[in-house]
Write a protein that holds these residues in place. Sequence first.
Motif, PDB file in Angstrom:
ATOM      1  N   ALA A 204     -11.664   8.431   0.922  1.00 53.69           N
ATOM      2  CA  ALA A 204     -11.699   6.983   0.666  1.00 53.69           C
ATOM      3  C   ALA A 204     -12.107   6.238   1.930  1.00 53.69           C
ATOM      4  O   ALA A 204     -12.906   5.288   1.877  1.00 53.69           O
ATOM      5  CB  ALA A 204     -10.329   6.501   0.177  1.00 53.69           C
ATOM      6  N   ASP A 205     -11.615   6.684   3.066  1.00 52.35           N
ATOM      7  CA  ASP A 205     -11.926   5.987   4.315  1.00 52.35           C
ATOM      8  C   ASP A 205     -13.418   6.038   4.623  1.00 52.35           C
ATOM      9  O   ASP A 205     -14.036   5.012   4.916  1.00 52.35           O
ATOM     10  CB  ASP A 205     -11.116   6.589   5.471  1.00 52.35           C
TER      11      ASP A 205
ATOM     12  N   ASP B 176     -15.288   3.743   2.689  1.00 47.54           N
ATOM     13  CA  ASP B 176     -14.830   2.361   2.845  1.00 47.54           C
ATOM     14  C   ASP B 176     -14.212   1.824   1.553  1.00 47.54           C
ATOM     15  O   ASP B 176     -14.484   0.700   1.124  1.00 47.54           O
ATOM     16  CB  ASP B 176     -16.001   1.473   3.301  1.00 47.54           C
ATOM     17  N   ILE B 177     -13.415   2.664   0.924  1.00 45.84           N
ATOM     18  CA  ILE B 177     -12.697   2.291  -0.294  1.00 45.84           C
ATOM     19  C   ILE B 177     -11.226   2.088   0.048  1.00 45.84           C
ATOM     20  O   ILE B 177     -10.627   2.913   0.737  1.00 45.84           O
ATOM     21  CB  ILE B 177     -12.838   3.400  -1.369  1.00 45.84           C
ATOM     22  N   ASP B 178     -10.672   0.970  -0.428  1.00 49.64           N
ATOM     23  CA  ASP B 178      -9.249   0.693  -0.239  1.00 49.64           C
ATOM     24  C   ASP B 178      -8.497   1.402  -1.362  1.00 49.64           C
ATOM     25  O   ASP B 178      -8.483   0.947  -2.507  1.00 49.64           O
ATOM     26  CB  ASP B 178      -9.029  -0.824  -0.298  1.00 49.64           C
TER      27      ASP B 178
ATOM     28  N   ASP C 197      -5.629  -0.398  -3.216  1.00 49.26           N
ATOM     29  CA  ASP C 197      -6.166  -1.429  -4.098  1.00 49.26           C
ATOM     30  C   ASP C 197      -6.793  -0.806  -5.342  1.00 49.26           C
ATOM     31  O   ASP C 197      -6.589  -1.294  -6.468  1.00 49.26           O
ATOM     32  CB  ASP C 197      -7.209  -2.253  -3.338  1.00 49.26           C
TER      33      ASP C 197
ATOM     34  N   SER D 272     -14.453   4.773  -6.764  1.00 52.56           N
ATOM     35  CA  SER D 272     -13.146   4.278  -6.316  1.00 52.56           C
ATOM     36  C   SER D 272     -12.111   4.412  -7.446  1.00 52.56           C
ATOM     37  O   SER D 272     -10.940   4.719  -7.170  1.00 52.56           O
ATOM     38  CB  SER D 272     -13.214   2.859  -5.760  1.00 52.56           C
TER      39      SER D 272
ATOM     40  N   ASP E  72       0.834  -1.205   0.000  1.00 51.73           N
ATOM     41  CA  ASP E  72       0.000   0.000   0.000  1.00 51.73           C
ATOM     42  C   ASP E  72       0.865   1.251   0.000  1.00 51.73           C
ATOM     43  O   ASP E  72       0.431   2.321   0.381  1.00 51.73           O
ATOM     44  CB  ASP E  72      -0.970   0.000   1.186  1.00 51.73           C
TER      45      ASP E  72
ATOM     46  N   GLU F  68      -2.314   3.293   4.699  1.00 48.96           N
ATOM     47  CA  GLU F  68      -3.080   2.850   5.873  1.00 48.96           C
ATOM     48  C   GLU F  68      -2.701   3.650   7.119  1.00 48.96           C
ATOM     49  O   GLU F  68      -3.560   3.971   7.938  1.00 48.96           O
ATOM     50  CB  GLU F  68      -2.857   1.358   6.136  1.00 48.96           C
TER      51      GLU F  68
ATOM     52  N   SER G  92       2.947   4.558   4.291  1.00 50.67           N
ATOM     53  CA  SER G  92       1.777   3.805   3.925  1.00 50.67           C
ATOM     54  C   SER G  92       0.509   4.627   3.965  1.00 50.67           C
ATOM     55  O   SER G  92       0.322   5.526   4.789  1.00 50.67           O
ATOM     56  CB  SER G  92       1.673   2.594   4.853  1.00 50.67           C
TER      57      SER G  92
ATOM     58  N   ARG H 206      -4.422   6.928   6.866  1.00 48.58           N
ATOM     59  CA  ARG H 206      -5.858   6.742   7.100  1.00 48.58           C
ATOM     60  C   ARG H 206      -6.150   6.668   8.599  1.00 48.58           C
ATOM     61  O   ARG H 206      -7.064   7.322   9.108  1.00 48.58           O
ATOM     62  CB  ARG H 206      -6.322   5.446   6.416  1.00 48.58           C
ATOM     63  N   ASP H 207      -5.344   5.871   9.295  1.00 50.78           N
ATOM     64  CA  ASP H 207      -5.578   5.714  10.735  1.00 50.78           C
ATOM     65  C   ASP H 207      -5.344   7.018  11.483  1.00 50.78           C
ATOM     66  O   ASP H 207      -6.098   7.368  12.392  1.00 50.78           O
ATOM     67  CB  ASP H 207      -4.664   4.610  11.286  1.00 50.78           C
TER      68      ASP H 207
END
Lengths: 118, 118, 118, 118
Positions: D81-82, D85-87, D90, C67, C5, D8, D6, D11-12
Amino acid sequence: MSRQDSLEALRDALRAFARERDWERFHTPKNLAMALAGEAGEVIEHFQWLSGEESAALPEATRAEVSLELADVLLYLVRLADVLDIDLADAARRKMQINAQRYPVEKARGKSDKYNRL
Amino acid sequence: MSRQDSLEALRDALRAFARERDWERFHTPKNLAMALAGEAGEVIEHFQWLSGEESAALPEATRAEVSLELADVLLYLVRLADVLDIDLADAARRKMQINAQRYPVEKARGKSDKYNRL
Amino acid sequence: MSRQDSLEALRDALRAFARERDWERFHTPKNLAMALAGEAGEVIEHFQWLSGEESAALPEATRAEVSLELADVLLYLVRLADVLDIDLADAARRKMQINAQRYPVEKARGKSDKYNRL
Amino acid sequence: MSRQDSLEALRDALRAFARERDWERFHTPKNLAMALAGEAGEVIEHFQWLSGEESAALPEATRAEVSLELADVLLYLVRLADVLDIDLADAARRKMQINAQRYPVEKARGKSDKYNRL
């Protein structure tokens, strides 16, 4: 015989268009501002890979598409001003006066940095 | 005594404004399209955290700021159309006719999805 | 350990993609900034007529389209940072620190006006 | 192993930032899409009067400003995106695959028109 000013004529036509379709409820300033920005994005996509020179010599088919995109921007802009009760022509004249003071000819000539906003 | 149509008056004023400052060389369609999109972005920033209702009831100070932002969009739009030799009022009228055919009243009434473009 | 990622992995993939197609000459920061704004405009068009609630409950087909639009924004953003030699992840961390100082929890809580930028 | 760069991790961090400030209620997809477009507009304003060459050789002060603007775009993009709920990573990989099929190397090489989207 007066021809109605084109911004006022557009405002009235758009107002009727929305009312006939019961679209007034969708036409909040927030939503119309989004639509305006979306259309400006479509305009920009026509020019993003062109050089400055190419952008000034569009193929006729592209120019025809761009003219309808510019129309979209104008329609949403006029409608947005209307729902905000803003006199767009008057605002433009006031902004021109501000710009004339902000960018005096003798200081702004040929400068592309801070002296170069419309 | 005729008052000049406001879009034509703006076009002429902007043309003179650019010429006097020797800014014509910066005013490629590409650059002006960017400026247009940048100003549309400034408009949107005023509305991004507001509800639809709040966006329709702006504090007076905000409404005054927004009116100058809308003016900026109009100025760049008119200037962009001019350098592309596009008659903006005519393009808007043509787009209104297209929209009237695309969104007939009886089908589009109250629909917010595909039936709801200006 | 995967860096699946990671922004760096994307940067490298995009760099190779452009080089293989001889697109580097089109990828000036100016052009990529335009492409970024154009894609952001496409994102916004999906949401312009929706209420806040509707925007949080997109039909699956719309969510799939969105997306890929978000992906477009990310790809151009990563590519733009790369050609400017900007470390995007580092810039994001620095901006998060600035935001944490600018919007202290106790002052910013629940405020939607000036205290509410990411 | 660090996941410093990252998506992620960002996002967090953004999720916690919004929760601590009770900003989640403002962070509808609609509002975040607007914020994203507004920030993309700020990016573009840095480049609108520059030539392609100038845009690739920004003064250091401008480059520093631009890096924080790019960070803003990334932060809103990751947050948007968060909440959808889109990754994002990906989606970006999927879009890269689509692009690889859409613009095969042998056909797309050096073409700036339809063969030139990331």
